[in-house]
Design a protein around this motif. Structure first.
Motif, PDB file in Angstrom:
ATOM      1  N   TYR A 189      44.891  42.600  34.107  1.00  0.00           N
ATOM      2  CA  TYR A 189      44.906  43.478  32.947  1.00  0.00           C
ATOM      3  C   TYR A 189      45.261  42.721  31.675  1.00  0.00           C
ATOM      4  O   TYR A 189      44.712  42.986  30.601  1.00  0.00           O
ATOM      5  N   LEU A 190      46.194  41.774  31.765  1.00  0.00           N
ATOM      6  CA  LEU A 190      46.544  40.976  30.590  1.00  0.00           C
ATOM      7  C   LEU A 190      45.361  40.136  30.122  1.00  0.00           C
ATOM      8  O   LEU A 190      45.117  39.993  28.914  1.00  0.00           O
ATOM      9  N   GLN A 191      44.627  39.586  31.057  1.00  0.00           N
ATOM     10  CA  GLN A 191      43.449  38.802  30.703  1.00  0.00           C
ATOM     11  C   GLN A 191      42.404  39.671  30.026  1.00  0.00           C
ATOM     12  O   GLN A 191      41.776  39.277  29.037  1.00  0.00           O
ATOM     13  N   LEU A 192      42.226  40.886  30.551  1.00  0.00           N
ATOM     14  CA  LEU A 192      41.277  41.816  29.950  1.00  0.00           C
ATOM     15  C   LEU A 192      41.710  42.185  28.533  1.00  0.00           C
ATOM     16  O   LEU A 192      40.875  42.262  27.623  1.00  0.00           O
ATOM     17  N   ALA A 193      43.017  42.387  28.335  1.00  0.00           N
ATOM     18  CA  ALA A 193      43.517  42.730  27.006  1.00  0.00           C
ATOM     19  C   ALA A 193      43.223  41.611  26.011  1.00  0.00           C
ATOM     20  O   ALA A 193      42.872  41.862  24.851  1.00  0.00           O
ATOM     21  N   LYS A 194      43.373  40.352  26.443  1.00  0.00           N
ATOM     22  CA  LYS A 194      43.079  39.223  25.563  1.00  0.00           C
ATOM     23  C   LYS A 194      41.611  39.221  25.147  1.00  0.00           C
ATOM     24  O   LYS A 194      41.266  38.863  24.013  1.00  0.00           O
ATOM     25  N   GLU A 195      40.734  39.610  26.062  1.00  0.00           N
ATOM     26  CA  GLU A 195      39.301  39.617  25.768  1.00  0.00           C
ATOM     27  C   GLU A 195      38.918  40.758  24.829  1.00  0.00           C
ATOM     28  O   GLU A 195      38.048  40.604  23.974  1.00  0.00           O
ATOM     29  N   VAL A 196      39.582  41.897  24.957  1.00  0.00           N
ATOM     30  CA  VAL A 196      39.165  43.114  24.250  1.00  0.00           C
ATOM     31  C   VAL A 196      39.847  43.251  22.892  1.00  0.00           C
ATOM     32  O   VAL A 196      39.237  43.723  21.923  1.00  0.00           O
ATOM     33  N   TYR A 197      41.130  42.842  22.804  1.00  0.00           N
ATOM     34  CA  TYR A 197      41.900  43.068  21.582  1.00  0.00           C
ATOM     35  C   TYR A 197      42.207  41.740  20.906  1.00  0.00           C
ATOM     36  O   TYR A 197      43.065  40.972  21.375  1.00  0.00           O
ATOM     37  N   PRO A 198      41.545  41.425  19.797  1.00  0.00           N
ATOM     38  CA  PRO A 198      41.728  40.120  19.138  1.00  0.00           C
ATOM     39  C   PRO A 198      43.158  39.838  18.703  1.00  0.00           C
ATOM     40  O   PRO A 198      43.564  38.672  18.634  1.00  0.00           O
ATOM     41  N   THR A 199      43.956  40.879  18.396  1.00  0.00           N
ATOM     42  CA  THR A 199      45.319  40.646  17.905  1.00  0.00           C
ATOM     43  C   THR A 199      46.345  40.586  19.030  1.00  0.00           C
ATOM     44  O   THR A 199      47.535  40.371  18.772  1.00  0.00           O
ATOM     45  N   PHE A 200      45.911  40.769  20.269  1.00  0.00           N
ATOM     46  CA  PHE A 200      46.863  40.767  21.386  1.00  0.00           C
ATOM     47  C   PHE A 200      47.304  39.350  21.729  1.00  0.00           C
ATOM     48  O   PHE A 200      46.503  38.426  21.798  1.00  0.00           O
ATOM     49  N   ASP A 201      48.600  39.179  21.934  1.00  0.00           N
ATOM     50  CA  ASP A 201      49.179  37.892  22.307  1.00  0.00           C
ATOM     51  C   ASP A 201      50.268  38.165  23.331  1.00  0.00           C
ATOM     52  O   ASP A 201      51.234  38.876  23.041  1.00  0.00           O
ATOM     53  N   ASP A 202      50.137  37.623  24.531  1.00  0.00           N
ATOM     54  CA  ASP A 202      51.110  37.934  25.581  1.00  0.00           C
ATOM     55  C   ASP A 202      52.324  37.011  25.555  1.00  0.00           C
ATOM     56  O   ASP A 202      53.196  37.109  26.419  1.00  0.00           O
ATOM     57  N   GLU A 203      52.409  36.145  24.549  1.00  0.00           N
ATOM     58  CA  GLU A 203      53.606  35.324  24.399  1.00  0.00           C
ATOM     59  C   GLU A 203      54.540  35.943  23.363  1.00  0.00           C
ATOM     60  O   GLU A 203      54.086  36.466  22.340  1.00  0.00           O
ATOM     61  N   VAL A 204      55.838  35.880  23.636  1.00  0.00           N
ATOM     62  CA  VAL A 204      56.823  36.443  22.726  1.00  0.00           C
ATOM     63  C   VAL A 204      57.937  35.433  22.498  1.00  0.00           C
ATOM     64  O   VAL A 204      58.041  34.427  23.207  1.00  0.00           O
ATOM     65  N   GLU A 205      58.764  35.709  21.508  1.00  0.00           N
ATOM     66  CA  GLU A 205      59.930  34.873  21.254  1.00  0.00           C
ATOM     67  C   GLU A 205      60.961  35.050  22.366  1.00  0.00           C
ATOM     68  O   GLU A 205      61.262  36.178  22.772  1.00  0.00           O
ATOM     69  N   ALA A 206      61.519  33.956  22.848  1.00  0.00           N
ATOM     70  CA  ALA A 206      62.492  34.023  23.938  1.00  0.00           C
ATOM     71  C   ALA A 206      63.735  34.812  23.556  1.00  0.00           C
ATOM     72  O   ALA A 206      64.391  35.401  24.425  1.00  0.00           O
ATOM     73  N   GLU A 207      64.055  34.862  22.258  1.00  0.00           N
ATOM     74  CA  GLU A 207      65.225  35.628  21.831  1.00  0.00           C
ATOM     75  C   GLU A 207      65.049  37.119  22.111  1.00  0.00           C
ATOM     76  O   GLU A 207      66.033  37.881  22.092  1.00  0.00           O
TER      77      GLU A 207
END
Length: 316
Positions: A189-207
């Protein structure tokens, strides 16, 4: 239905949102602010928003700050307490639109966005009712400990400490996948989200880990009442702990409603579960934003006397 891409102020940044409006409305309509899960993006809310717009509501689907198309740096700060502020500022924007009735505002949230909506409702008297889908993170520390074990939480705290040192030394924090998991279904699902939504980024700040551990919206759930609360979740949901949902629902006060549908977490985001869940939300908003009698404040004493609203106050 019309869609307008807007920006609204929230603190020292601007948040992005999509405003969905019914095409043929006879006047100002009730409004609903929609919030997505963790670090998903507003475009993922479009199918759900369509159900609400067809039911006669204006919908403002938002990106929280540092997420998606919203402003804010560093990117990917999952700070739920700030999300609450973003939702409340979205309400202010929505109330200012001439197409929206400012006295009839509801909130809808998914996953972490659901508990953000609960906390926002508890502290913001402008909210008339709230609907939650797959609510999660009623207690961030407990949720993480149940999911990762005590050793896993300690490992998270080690990352938090390391990130703090790195930010102090270099001015730049660590980044990591917030939903790091070996579950192939979630990875898919995360891979699909990356393909469909240009602004999606599954990386976040560790804080963000420290902020999530401090998130305790269950302390606010009793304060939602007397605003009506709807919870909809999946019976086979292994991502969001149903025991937590049931315990939180027990703590909530009336009026409230719980619907458990025969799906897992992803099942409420795709058809037919999506339609079932959003139909429940639309019906909830219709009952409490359209059909419910509006609040009428009591009149001043002078009006009571002038209109004879109590016989003993009527001039003789």
């Amino acid at each position: 239905m019309t869609i307008e891409h807007i920006m609204f102020s929230s603190g020292d940044v601007r948040c992005a949102a999509d405003l969905y409006l019914p095409q043929e409305a006879g006047g100002p309509v009730p409004g609903v602010v929609m919030g997505h899960s963790v670090h998903m993006v507003k475009e993922a809310l479009a199918p759900g928003a369509a159900y609400l717009v067809r039911a006669g509501f204006a919908v403002l689907a938002i990106d929280y700050r540092t997420i998606g198309a919203s402003e804010g740096h560093p990117r990917g700060q999952v700070f739920p307490h700030r999300y609450v502020d973003d939702v409340r500022n979205a309400i202010t924007y929505l109330q200012g639109r001439p197409e929206v009735d400012p006295a009839r505002i509801g909130l809808w949230g998914h996953s972490l966005g659901a508990t953000v909506a609960i906390q926002a409702t508890a502290i913001d008297r402008r909210v008339t009712c709230v609907a939650c889908q797959n609510p999660s993170m009623f207690n961030g520390w407990r949720a993480m400990e149940k999911a990762r074990g005590r050793a896993g939480v300690q490992a998270m705290l080690d990352v938090v400490d390391q990130d703090l040192r790195q930010r102090q030394e270099t001015g730049k924090g660590m980044r990591m996948p917030l939903l790091g998991t070996g579950d192939p279904h979630i990875v898919d699902y995360l891979q699909l989200a990356k393909e469909v939504y240009p602004t999606f980024d599954d990386e976040v700040e560790a804080e963000s880990l420290a902020q999530v551990l401090q998130w305790v919206p269950e302390a606010f759930i009793e304060r939602v009442a007397p605003r009506p609360l709807l919870m909809v979740t999946g019976r086979e949901d292994l991502t969001h702990d149903i025991d937590e949902v049931l315990a939180a629902y027990d703590r909530a006060r009336e009026p409230k409603r719980l619907e458990i549908l025969p799906y897992d977490e992803r099942g409420l985001s795709v058809e037919p579960g999506l339609g079932q869940a959003m139909s429940l939300a639309a019906e909830w908003f219709r009952r409490h934003l359209i059909e419910a009698e509006p609040f009428v404040p009591s009149p001043p004493a002078s009006e009571v006397r002038a209109k004879g609203l109590r016989p003993e106050f009527t001039p003789q």
